[in-house]
Design a protein around this motif. Structure first.
Motif, PDB file in Angstrom:
ATOM      1  N   GLN A   1      -1.912   7.026 -10.840  1.00 49.53           N
ATOM      2  CA  GLN A   1      -0.803   6.737  -9.951  1.00 49.53           C
ATOM      3  C   GLN A   1      -1.101   5.511  -9.104  1.00 49.53           C
ATOM      4  OE1 GLN A   1      -0.429  10.463  -7.912  1.00 49.53           O
ATOM      5  NE2 GLN A   1       1.269  11.065  -9.213  1.00 49.53           N
TER       6      GLN A   1
ATOM      7  N   SER B   1      -2.882   8.170   6.325  1.00 50.45           N
ATOM      8  CA  SER B   1      -2.881   8.818   5.007  1.00 50.45           C
ATOM      9  C   SER B   1      -4.239   8.724   4.311  1.00 50.45           C
ATOM     10  CB  SER B   1      -1.784   8.230   4.116  1.00 50.45           C
ATOM     11  OG  SER B   1      -2.102   6.908   3.760  1.00 50.45           O
TER      12      SER B   1
ATOM     13  N   SER C   1      -2.959   8.167   0.033  1.00 45.31           N
ATOM     14  CA  SER C   1      -1.746   7.997  -0.754  1.00 45.31           C
ATOM     15  C   SER C   1      -0.902   6.870  -0.176  1.00 45.31           C
ATOM     16  CB  SER C   1      -0.931   9.290  -0.800  1.00 45.31           C
ATOM     17  OG  SER C   1      -0.490   9.617   0.500  1.00 45.31           O
ATOM     18  N   ARG C   2      -0.094   6.313  -1.034  1.00 38.16           N
ATOM     19  CA  ARG C   2       0.850   5.260  -0.657  1.00 38.16           C
ATOM     20  C   ARG C   2       2.210   5.679  -1.185  1.00 38.16           C
ATOM     21  NH1 ARG C   2       1.012  -0.827  -3.097  1.00 38.16           N
ATOM     22  NH2 ARG C   2       2.842  -1.508  -1.949  1.00 38.16           N
ATOM     23  N   THR C   3       3.174   5.765  -0.284  1.00 40.66           N
ATOM     24  CA  THR C   3       4.505   6.193  -0.694  1.00 40.66           C
ATOM     25  C   THR C   3       5.436   4.992  -0.820  1.00 40.66           C
ATOM     26  OG1 THR C   3       5.119   6.597   1.603  1.00 40.66           O
ATOM     27  CG2 THR C   3       4.291   8.474   0.355  1.00 40.66           C
ATOM     28  N   GLU C   4       6.325   5.095  -1.774  1.00 37.27           N
ATOM     29  CA  GLU C   4       7.284   4.017  -2.010  1.00 37.27           C
ATOM     30  C   GLU C   4       8.380   4.082  -0.949  1.00 37.27           C
ATOM     31  OE1 GLU C   4       9.838   2.074  -5.656  1.00 37.27           O
ATOM     32  OE2 GLU C   4       8.959   4.052  -5.907  1.00 37.27           O
TER      33      GLU C   4
ATOM     34  N   GLU D   1      11.956   3.830   0.781  1.00 38.65           N
ATOM     35  CA  GLU D   1      13.315   4.030   0.269  1.00 38.65           C
ATOM     36  C   GLU D   1      14.139   2.778   0.537  1.00 38.65           C
ATOM     37  OE1 GLU D   1      15.292   7.652   1.234  1.00 38.65           O
ATOM     38  OE2 GLU D   1      13.399   8.761   1.271  1.00 38.65           O
TER      39      GLU D   1
ATOM     40  N   PHE E   1       2.327   3.406  -6.597  1.00 42.18           N
ATOM     41  CA  PHE E   1       2.423   4.338  -5.489  1.00 42.18           C
ATOM     42  C   PHE E   1       1.847   5.662  -5.935  1.00 42.18           C
ATOM     43  CE2 PHE E   1       5.858   1.289  -5.092  1.00 42.18           C
ATOM     44  CZ  PHE E   1       5.678   0.849  -3.793  1.00 42.18           C
ATOM     45  N   GLY E   2       1.520   6.496  -4.989  1.00 39.78           N
ATOM     46  CA  GLY E   2       0.983   7.809  -5.308  1.00 39.78           C
ATOM     47  C   GLY E   2      -0.315   8.034  -4.566  1.00 39.78           C
ATOM     48  N   SER E   3      -1.061   9.001  -5.047  1.00 42.20           N
ATOM     49  CA  SER E   3      -2.306   9.368  -4.375  1.00 42.20           C
ATOM     50  C   SER E   3      -3.502   8.895  -5.193  1.00 42.20           C
ATOM     51  CB  SER E   3      -2.368  10.871  -4.162  1.00 42.20           C
ATOM     52  OG  SER E   3      -2.291  11.541  -5.395  1.00 42.20           O
TER      53      SER E   3
END
Length: 140
Positions: free
Chosen positions: A31, A58, A73-76, A78, A91-93
């Protein structure tokens, strides 16, 4: 000599503390990869983890039974006003684990995050010096 090894659930690489260019293992789809640099100096070791876009909140660093583990983790974000046409951002962990050399003092670890790089400084255990014991003569 391989004094430090690293592996990950996502991307597997095992750099050597003596030769960071030496890598064994294979990369699998993940990810979000977290690339490592491991360096050794007189005072100890430094581990740098590339974590662009990852917030301090995070990230987590733990040391257990001689293994340092970095997770995060890195979130995308919106973007309801846009439809993606192209994106190769990840993105993801992630999870990276590094087996520490025996001369690392797990109580002497510092970490900082700047410009997308997590820097972990690991200090060596102070060298044990022979101690001279004075022989006392009891006085009466």
């Amino acid at each position: 000599m391989n004094r430090t090894s690293a592996n990950s659930e996502c991307c597997t690489q095992e750099p050597s503390a003596k030769n960071s260019a030496s890598r064994r293992g294979q990369e699998s789809a993940c990810q979000m990869p977290a690339r490592l640099y491991i360096g050794e100096g007189k005072a100890g070791y430094v581990i740098e983890v590339d974590v662009p876009g990852v917030s301090r909140e995070s990230l987590e660093i733990t040391i257990n039974e001689g293994v340092l583990e970095v997770t995060g983790s890195r979130t995308e974000p919106e973007r309801p006003e846009f439809r993606a046409v192209f994106s190769d951002r990840q993105f993801g962990s992630f999870r990276r684990a590094v087996r520490l050399p025996e001369d690392v003092d797990p109580e002497q670890v510092d970490a900082s995050l700047a410009e997308g790089v997590l820097k972990i400084e690991l200090h060596r255990v102070p060298e044990t010096q022979p101690r001279r014991v004075e022989i006392k003569i009891p006085t009466a």
